[in-house]
Design an enzyme around this catalytic site. Sequence first.
Site, PDB file in Angstrom:
ATOM      1  CG  ASP A  40      -5.159 -33.841   6.554  1.00 39.38           C
ATOM      2  OD1 ASP A  40      -4.976 -32.666   6.911  1.00 39.38           O
ATOM      3  OD2 ASP A  40      -4.798 -34.293   5.448  1.00 39.38           O
ATOM      4  CG  HIS A  41      -6.081 -29.323  12.274  1.00 38.38           C
ATOM      5  ND1 HIS A  41      -7.230 -28.599  12.053  1.00 38.38           N
ATOM      6  CD2 HIS A  41      -5.799 -29.162  13.589  1.00 38.38           C
ATOM      7  CE1 HIS A  41      -7.611 -27.999  13.159  1.00 38.38           C
ATOM      8  NE2 HIS A  41      -6.763 -28.341  14.118  1.00 38.38           N
ATOM      9  NE  ARG A  42      -3.564 -31.387   4.501  1.00 44.69           N
ATOM     10  CZ  ARG A  42      -2.891 -32.083   3.595  1.00 44.69           C
ATOM     11  NH1 ARG A  42      -2.229 -31.451   2.646  1.00 44.69           N
ATOM     12  NH2 ARG A  42      -2.870 -33.401   3.638  1.00 44.69           N
ATOM     13  CB  VAL A  43     -10.043 -32.837   5.937  1.00 50.21           C
ATOM     14  CG1 VAL A  43     -11.446 -33.296   5.601  1.00 50.21           C
ATOM     15  CG2 VAL A  43      -9.165 -32.843   4.682  1.00 50.21           C
ATOM     16  N   PRO A  59      -0.673 -32.303   8.203  1.00 52.38           N
ATOM     17  CG  PRO A  59      -1.828 -30.298   7.829  1.00 52.38           C
ATOM     18  CD  PRO A  59      -1.357 -31.548   7.139  1.00 52.38           C
TER      19      PRO A  59
END
Length: 445
Positions: A417-420, A243
């Site tokens: 990476d929007h998860r990080v 994402p």
Amino acid sequence: MSEIIEVKVPDIGDFADVPVIEVFVKAGDSLKEEDAIATLESDKATMDVPSPVSGVVKEIMVQMGDRVSEGSLLLLLESNDMGGAKPSLAVGTAAGDAVTEVAPAEITSQQRQASVANPPSTISSEVPDMAIKHPAEVLSMSSNTHASPSVRAFARELGVVDLSQVKASGPKGRILKEDVKFFIKGALSGGATHGGTGSGSGLDILPWPQVDFGKFGEVETQPISRIGKISAQNLARNWVMIPAVTYYEEADITDLEAFRLQLNKENEKAGVKLTMLSFLVKAVVKALHKYPAFNSSLESDNLVLKKYYHIGFAADTPNGLVVPVIKNADQKSSIEIAVEASSLAKTAREGKLKPTDMQGACFTISSLGGIGGTSFSPIVNAPEVAILGANKSSMQPVWNGQEFLPRLILPFSLTADHRVIDGALATRFNVYIAQLLNDMRRMIV
Ligand code: CAO
């Protein structure tokens, strides 16, 4: 009004004493006409016995491992279908494509023809033989997988095209319905990381459009290079799995560019050329020190933070895109980085990079500045969590509060990476890169 029907093994050709290898139903199950009841396996073929009518199973008369012949009682069914349908038999090869329903007691030549009017390419025109393949042939057709026609149909229905990926738990390495379900569950949760439970549904997308381009004009088909294929697969995975969000920024590099040109003049005789890419590498390393999340990788529920600084850079080669890596960039000067990048880019263009030249990157830079462009969104190079893209710098009028001044502006972008990395952190990283490029004295503090 309902009636109890004895469902027996119908005509199965010349076979007798055939083992039951799977029973799909239990007492109390509601069956629709044609639902598979059990699978029989002769030494030459695998056959599903479908329910002749709809109804409720009252009693199962066979179990796995039993041997049956034509007329053997399989189960008692309380029928709720008064249409008087005849028991029928689904016959298929273990390769799975040849599932055809016939009423064995009354196969007429007309029915034989009808049943093969639109046949899968693997079956013959003789109905009793249509399921029969030599086991070795069946194996080769089915990519070494072993599953009954109904399990194959079930798998196909759920979108599993390659049964060889499914781990078999049945006797003799046979794939059972449960195995297909387990595989689907695994596939749906497989990409989940960072706390994901994988309970969402899969991608429900249309098949790729098949177009006969030749109908619309002249075409030429060219094979895709090996590098092209590998990078396509990696890019597609990264695009789908990460994402990612891209953040755009600009840096005033007027002074830096003047400094670069001055140094290049001084080093002209030595043949050393500083490039904007080498400054970008230095700035990125400094920013990775300040914001360690950018120098990390996601591994399941953990974030692996790296204490080394290996920077990859995208190099355009005649055979496609490759990413050589400048190892320990934090321990190298801008000039050393420029020399190494130029040597790696040359090796890349000659197609001579070693695998180790392309391994171990923490972060990637994609510089299109030598070509042009005002902005682009690079794709994160997994398992890295961010990538920096640079475009061509240009002179812009910049308002300093009193007047417009001509300044050299470098547009750049960061995909993360929007998860990080969330948007605030990504923007801080970008602002810091811009500050470093704007005033390189910041590099030494
Ligand atoms: N703005 C303006 N000019 C720039 C610039 C920028 N941001 N970056 C480089 N230039 C100029 C250089 O100064 C040089 O000009 P001079 O010859 O007059 O000095 C010219 O562009 C060529 O630079 P270069 O390409 O030789 O050097 P580089 O270090 O900038 O780039 C490399 C090296 C390997 C990154 C590059 O050759 C390359 O392959 N780029 C393509 C990368 C790519 O394909 N990315 C996309 C990946 S995602 O699809």
